[in-house]
Design a protein around this motif. Structure first.
Motif, mmCIF file in Angstrom:
data_model
loop_
_atom_site.group_PDB
_atom_site.id
_atom_site.type_symbol
_atom_site.label_atom_id
_atom_site.label_comp_id
_atom_site.label_asym_id
_atom_site.label_seq_id
_atom_site.Cartn_x
_atom_site.Cartn_y
_atom_site.Cartn_z
ATOM 1 N N ALA B 165 38.417 34.921 42.562
ATOM 2 C CA ALA B 165 37.998 33.524 42.719
ATOM 3 C C ALA B 165 38.653 32.851 43.912
ATOM 4 N N CYS B 166 39.784 33.385 44.358
ATOM 5 C CA CYS B 166 40.618 32.655 45.312
ATOM 6 C C CYS B 166 40.322 33.047 46.756
ATOM 7 N N PRO B 167 40.035 32.075 47.598
ATOM 8 C CA PRO B 167 39.800 32.389 49.009
ATOM 9 C C PRO B 167 41.051 32.960 49.684
ATOM 10 N N CYS B 208 48.041 27.744 48.707
ATOM 11 C CA CYS B 208 47.133 27.299 47.643
ATOM 12 C C CYS B 208 46.711 25.860 47.894
ATOM 13 N N CYS B 214 40.840 29.657 40.278
ATOM 14 C CA CYS B 214 41.415 30.811 39.573
ATOM 15 C C CYS B 214 41.495 30.542 38.077
ATOM 16 N N ASN B 228 50.649 27.503 39.969
ATOM 17 C CA ASN B 228 50.283 27.070 41.320
ATOM 18 C C ASN B 228 50.876 25.708 41.655
HETATM 19 S S1 SF4 Z 1 44.076 26.952 42.897
HETATM 20 FE FE1 SF4 Z 1 45.196 27.954 44.584
HETATM 21 S S2 SF4 Z 1 45.555 30.054 43.843
HETATM 22 FE FE2 SF4 Z 1 43.900 29.166 42.535
HETATM 23 S S3 SF4 Z 1 41.956 29.782 43.545
HETATM 24 FE FE3 SF4 Z 1 42.522 27.725 44.377
HETATM 25 S S4 SF4 Z 1 43.675 28.186 46.254
HETATM 26 FE FE4 SF4 Z 1 43.641 30.094 45.061
#
Ligand code: SF4
Ligand code: SF4
Lengths: 333, 266
Positions: B165-167, B208, B214, B228
């Motif tokens: 899910a995370c870029p 993040c 996520c 996070n």
């Molecule tokens: S909250 Fe942070 S760790 Fe989670 S998907 Fe977004 S950028 Fe990535």
């Protein structure tokens, strides 16, 4: 008819627990309903399709299949404890029970899997007929039904508007369970509720025919664009059973682990040479659909999908296998 | 929504992009890929859109189709800046269709995105509800916190939906999959699960954007945003790091300076 009040499901669990069963049931925790071991005081959430499937208790997400003790100058095989606890899955969905036929086939195909079969023998499945289905459910498109009994040892059928559950024993194991729980069951009349109405969404045989002839179709590239390649779908699926063997070592021993694997991962079927016969996400998504609707029925005369809809309910990217099948059926027309 | 659709349609019609990555106008707002101008009528955006579509920018199948445009609420705009700062986006190949709540804010390139963020979102702070959850956790004793995380991590199946899910998770081979040597146990059990989630969060510290994708993706409902958010605060308080604003900024965990505080080394 053998009946129990729905609100007394924990009493049934208690009786079975007292009779020596490890009781697995849908239980809510932190907003997520999951099949997990029941313990006194825990409420049972019979209405939901749990996030995990009952396969977790036959084919756990990680298990040690071999051990090697490290000794000066070498190692020697060490015994692996094979424990199969007498277990009952209470309020399994009919689509969970139906998955057992497909799992039994693969775990007894060219090799009889000891760990799986030991647990399977020790497991009694009591399903609960569905009085409602959501937009992700599609059991009727894959040969099942909201009140289907395939794979179940006993089934509970909602009655009197959900107030009561009627227990039907279907196998020896089911009868043994009913006997063990006799103290919590009553004998009497009940008006069975109508099972959920779920129109068929696609013809799985037509899907299978198109798949067998269209391995190279451009459809796959476009259909898999949204897939991000995680294992959420495969891990939630009651039928998915791919695994990965990993050796892990500490100072005293090496453990050979059998972990769940997912065809969604980029590492799936990656060869040591660096070659991967499924090099991109479209080939991996194709594998998922082909395996369930073409390869499996050809090999085992059963689909590898029971229409529980878990994968589609969970997918963060909105990949939905029933919608894919509908599109495939349309392509074949 | 009309303005968003029109802007997307225009990009495709003028062939400035080959694909618009957006959310589809149906229940659950799943990802939708518009390749033709006429597809753009199916785009939609609202607060229920939880996926961070910038995650697709690391996917080889999407990179093969650059240039692309991405529908981007503020956290996703920040992800685009993070990816730019980390040299992950070929210059000029990604456009953002910026959205916020009900409004469409316009079409921006990477430099424009950074400017928009500085002008309009420079005071972006973690959501109060999230900070409350963090406070609740920090009020617990270390032993209670350990027990809390142990219970949460025990649910993890290692499906890696959080990573997908995370870029920011764009590594072609994640450390959790390296086995020569192996760093993290692959068994979906206590110790390995603990290491996995903590390691995932650590690798995102200072990168993040608190988009929440996520946590929303986790099938087991693990409260990943707590990890996070704590790391986000540490990155800010200890290093003044505010990821996703400056496309020139060196990533916090990817840079080193002789002026860093080294007092922890004894
Ligand atoms: S909250 Fe942070 S760790 Fe989670 S998907 Fe977004 S950028 Fe990535
Ligand atoms: S998404 Fe959740 S269950 Fe899957 S690996 Fe991440 S933390 Fe574990």
């Amino acid at each position: 008819m053998k009946t129990i009040e729905t609100r007394r499901l924990p009493d049934l669990a208690q009786a079975l627990s007292a009779a020596g069963y490890c009781v697995v049931a849908p239980i809510e925790e932190g907003g997520v309903v999951r099949f997990r071991e029941w313990a006194p005081g825990l409420a049972i959430a019979p209405g939901a399709v749990p996030a995990n499937s009952s396969k977790d208790f036959l084919f756990p997400r990680s298990e040690v299949v071999a051990r090697f003790a490290l000794e000066p100058g070498g190692f020697s095989p060490a015994p692996v404890e094979r424990s199969a606890v007498k277990t009952v899955v209470l309020c399994a969905r009919p689509c969970d029970a139906a998955a057992l036929t497909a799992l039994d086939a693969v775990f007894n195909w060219d090799y009889r899997d000891g760990a799986y079969n030991a647990r399977r023998q020790a497991m009694t499945v009591v399903s609960l007929a569905c009085s409602k289905a959501d937009e992700h459910c599609f059991c009727t498109s894959v040969g099942g039904a909201p009140d289907g009994v395939a794979g179940a040892d006993a089934i509970l059928r909602p009655a009197d508007g959900g107030q009561l559950l009627v227990l039907d024993e279907l196998t020896e194991k089911g009868r043994a369970l009913a006997q063990a729980a006799a103290g919590t069951l009553s004998e009497g009349p009940a008006a069975l509720d109508a099972p959920a109405v779920l129109p068929r969404r696609f013809d799985s045989e037509a899907v299978g025919r198109w798949l067998a002839a269209n391995f190279e179709s451009p459809f796959w590239k476009e259909a898999a664009l949204a897939c991000l390649g995680c294992g959420a779908c495969a891990y939630a699926c009651p039928v998915c059973h791919c695994f990965d063997l990993q050796d892990e070592t500490d100072h005293a021993e090496c453990r050979r682990l059998r972990n769940w694997d997912s065809c969604g991962f980029g590492l799936f079927t990656l060869h040591a040479s660096g070659h991967n016969p499924r090099p991109d996400q479209s080939a991996r998504w194709r594998q998922r659909v082909m395996h369930k609707f073409s390869i499996y029925p050809q090999k085992f005369k059963t689909l590898a999908c029971t229409g529980c809809g878990r994968c589609s309910r969970l997918c963060q990217a909105g990949m939905a296998i029933a919608a894919t099948c509908e599109r495939i059926e349309a392509l074949g027309r | 929504m009309k303005a968003l659709r029109e802007a997307a349609e225009k990009l495709l019609r003028e062939k400035r992009v080959s694909l618009v990555i957006g959310y589809e106008d149906r229940k659950g707002r799943p990802a939708f890929f518009a390749a033709k101008p006429e597809d753009c009528g199916r785009l939609a955006y609202d607060a229920s859109c939880r996926q961070n579509l910038a995650a697709y920018l690391g996917k080889p199948e999407i990179r093969a189709r650059l240039p692309v445009a991405v529908v981007a609420p503020p956290a996703v705009l920040r992800s685009i800046v993070v990816l730019t700062a980390e040299s992950q986006l070929p210059p000029g190949q990604v456009l953002a269709l910026a959205v916020d709540g009900d409004s469409f804010l316009g079409t921006f390139d990477a430099a424009g995105v950074a400017e928009l963020l500085r002008a309009k979102y420079s005071t972006l702070a973690p959501e109060p509800a999230l900070l409350e959850r963090v406070q609740g956790l920090l009020q617990k004793s270390p032993a209670e916190r350990a027990a809390f995380w142990e219970a949460e991590f025990s649910k993890c199946t290692r499906c890696y939906a959080c990573r997908a899910a995370c870029p920011g998770c764009y590594c072609s081979r994640c450390i959790v999959e390296k086995n020569a040597p192996q760093w993290i146990s692959t068994a979906a059990l206590g110790h390995g699960n603990y290491t996995w989630s903590v390691m995932r969060a650590f690798h995102q510290s200072g990168r993040c954007t608190l988009c929440g994708a996520c946590e929303a993706a986790c099938p087991q409902g693990l409260p990943l945003m707590l990890l996070n958010a704590v790391l986000d605060r540490e990155a800010l308080e200890e290093f003044g790091s505010r990821p996703g604003y400056d496309p020139e900024a060196k990533p916090l965990i990817g840079s080193w300076s002789a002026d860093d505080d080294h007092s922890y080394m004894r």
